[in-house]
Design an enzyme around this catalytic site. Sequence first.
Site, PDB file in Angstrom:
ATOM      1  N   PRO A  65      97.622 -14.860  45.662  1.00 47.62           N
ATOM      2  CA  PRO A  65      97.486 -14.774  44.202  1.00 47.62           C
ATOM      3  C   PRO A  65      96.044 -14.731  43.679  1.00 47.62           C
ATOM      4  O   PRO A  65      95.707 -13.895  42.846  1.00 47.62           O
ATOM      5  CB  PRO A  65      98.224 -16.024  43.712  1.00 47.62           C
ATOM      6  CG  PRO A  65      99.256 -16.278  44.768  1.00 47.62           C
ATOM      7  CD  PRO A  65      98.587 -15.900  46.067  1.00 47.62           C
ATOM      8  N   LYS A 170      88.782  -4.288  39.135  1.00 45.61           N
ATOM      9  CA  LYS A 170      90.215  -4.586  39.046  1.00 45.61           C
ATOM     10  C   LYS A 170      90.517  -5.469  37.834  1.00 45.61           C
ATOM     11  O   LYS A 170      91.506  -5.261  37.122  1.00 45.61           O
ATOM     12  CB  LYS A 170      90.669  -5.264  40.345  1.00 45.61           C
ATOM     13  CG  LYS A 170      92.088  -5.772  40.338  1.00 45.61           C
ATOM     14  CD  LYS A 170      93.110  -4.660  40.225  1.00 45.61           C
ATOM     15  CE  LYS A 170      94.509  -5.238  40.067  1.00 45.61           C
ATOM     16  NZ  LYS A 170      95.520  -4.218  39.874  1.00 45.61           N
TER      17      LYS A 170
END
Length: 295
Positions: A65, A170
């Site tokens: 994550p 990102k």
Amino acid sequence: MRIAFLGLGAIGAPMAAHLAGRWHLTVYNRTARTAAEFATRHSAAVAAAPREAAEEADVVITCVPTSREVEAMLDGPEGLAAGLRRGALFLDCTSGDPASSRRIAARLAQQDVAFADAPVSGGTNGAEAGTLTIMVGGAPDTFRRAHPVLSAFGSRIEHMGPVGTGHAMKAINNALLAVNILAVGEGLAALVKAGVAPRTAVEVLNASSGRSFVSESLVPERVLTGQWPRTFRLALLEKDVGIARSLLGDVGVPGPVLELAGERLARARSELGDEADYIEAIRWIEHQADVQIRG
Ligand code: NDP
């Protein structure tokens, strides 16, 4: 070449599947059953701990994550750092944060391990098709070494700059996605309440200058159909907006739009829960506006 892949989640598993068969693959997953199931479906060995996964690997890939979990997997007697070989290559496909990546790279350099951040875009469909966009932050020769491996699951692999720039790219991409989801949800909710048929609103939007990936793909596929498959957790999108906000702060760019988007996502997540999908943010907006945007 021997590759270790750690983190067989929604996107990690289909990415790793492209490596199996091409190279010798060892997988590790926190929940061991997931790794065992992966290994029976694909040609892969299973490691019981991160250290074991790294011990024989020329290339180690992580997809968890956040950068916090990457750093935690490095630590301890059974951690990755204890098993990494000198000269190995470490690719972090997590959507992590630039500062952590620079810290990880400096730590690994002491072991003569090259590091690049290599987060991906394109969703679980792109991972299955092997057509992800991959944003790489690292030294030029690290990028050259990484390219053939990343080509297994990516079709556009871009060198963004030094370590951390892949994660920066990102985070900004996903922050823009988040702003768009929230704005499209509000706009369509208002149009439907004003008496416009939902499908007509979406079709006209998509023939006009306000269109986007959200309006062209996500809304027709999920919102209009009322289907909410779980492919990318809202909690992860909120995390990405947080990384983008930190980046803006670090480089001195005022960011009131991202600040508000982050606050809205945090509220949506606290009401929908950690497992909710990111597009459910639009369902949350519908609920607040007392309207449904269905075809
Ligand atoms: P998931 O929540 O589906 O999977 C997370 C993975 O990380 C699981 O394998 C989980 O193991 C593992 N994990 C969680 N916590 C730890 C820990 N403390 N130590 C070791 N392993 C841990 O996430 P995704 O696969 O969706 O996302 C992974 C990364 O990719 C994220 O950074 C996300 O932002 C990014 N991403 C995701 C996309 C998507 O469409 N899903 C698209 C692009 C990027 P366990 O099975 O035990 O829970």
